[in-house]
Design an enzyme around this catalytic site. Structure first.
Site: not given
Ligand code: IMP
Ligand code: MG
Length: 178
Positions: A46, A101-102, A105, A133, A154, A161
């Site tokens: 990402g 990082e992208d 969340d 987010k 999303f 992606d």
């Molecule tokens: P976390 O561990 O929940 O913070 O998620 C992180 C990873 O989930 C990111 O690196 C993304 O690859 C994916 N992710 C979280 N939210 C989104 C979104 O809205 N669109 C696409 N990928 C997401």
């Molecule tokens: Mg990611």
């Protein structure tokens, strides 16, 4: 612009806005690490476009490396499980590491990665994310450099992606609800 791209949603953040933000964050990183060496660690896949934007805006001694982790699969909700699919090739002991990082969340991925890299005796571990987010947050995590804060939708495009698609969109958008 072709039709397929038009159907994915409204443009939330443009390439121009991202360029400006990368320049701004690049200057902050230069100030924070003046006279020091840094290692940028891009999280595949990402962060691929954002990594390029950040690295070219930082005028410091730098090396780069990549890790691949997964916590998602083909779902839009995090599984909470982090798996390392590709580890670092760089020895980061005593180094200033910035994870690129992208999106943050739930925070699960980055809180895991941050302690993973700290446990390898990095001097410092900071986080630079294109998107934050905050509504999705479940894990405590300090994010040092944030491009843009987004709503609990999303997001796709600019590296992000859905089921491995839309990473190539040159802007940030979101999936419309069916
Ligand atoms: P976390 O561990 O929940 O913070 O998620 C992180 C990873 O989930 C990111 O690196 C993304 O690859 C994916 N992710 C979280 N939210 C989104 C979104 O809205 N669109 C696409 N990928 C997401
Ligand atoms: Mg990611």
């Amino acid at each position: 612009m072709d039709r397929k791209r038009d159907t994915i949603g409204t443009v939330m953040i443009t390439q121009e806005q991202i360029d400006r933000k990368a320049a701004e964050i690049g200057r902050r990183i230069e100030e924070d690490f003046k006279g020091e060496e840094i290692v940028l660690v891009g999280i595949l896949r990402g962060a691929v476009l954002w990594m390029g934007d950040v690295m070219k805006n930082v005028d410091l001694d730098m090396t780069i490396d990549f890790m691949a982790v997964s916590s998602y699969g083909a779902s839009t909700k995090s599984s909470g499980i982090v798996r390392i699919n590709k580890d670092l090739d760089t020895d980061i002991e005593g180094k200033n590491v910035i994870i690129v990082e992208d999106i943050v969340d739930s925070g699960t991925t980055l809180s895991y990665l941050k302690s993973y890299l700290e446990n390898r005796d990095a001097k410092t571990v900071k986080i630079c994310t294109l998107l934050d987010k905050p509504d999705g947050r479940r894990a405590e995590i300090d994010v040092d450099y944030i491009g843009f804060t987004v709503d609990d939708r999303f997001i796709v495009g600019y590296g992000l992606d859905y089921d491995q698609k839309y990473r190539n969109l040159p802007y940030i958008t979101y999936l419309e609800e069916e």
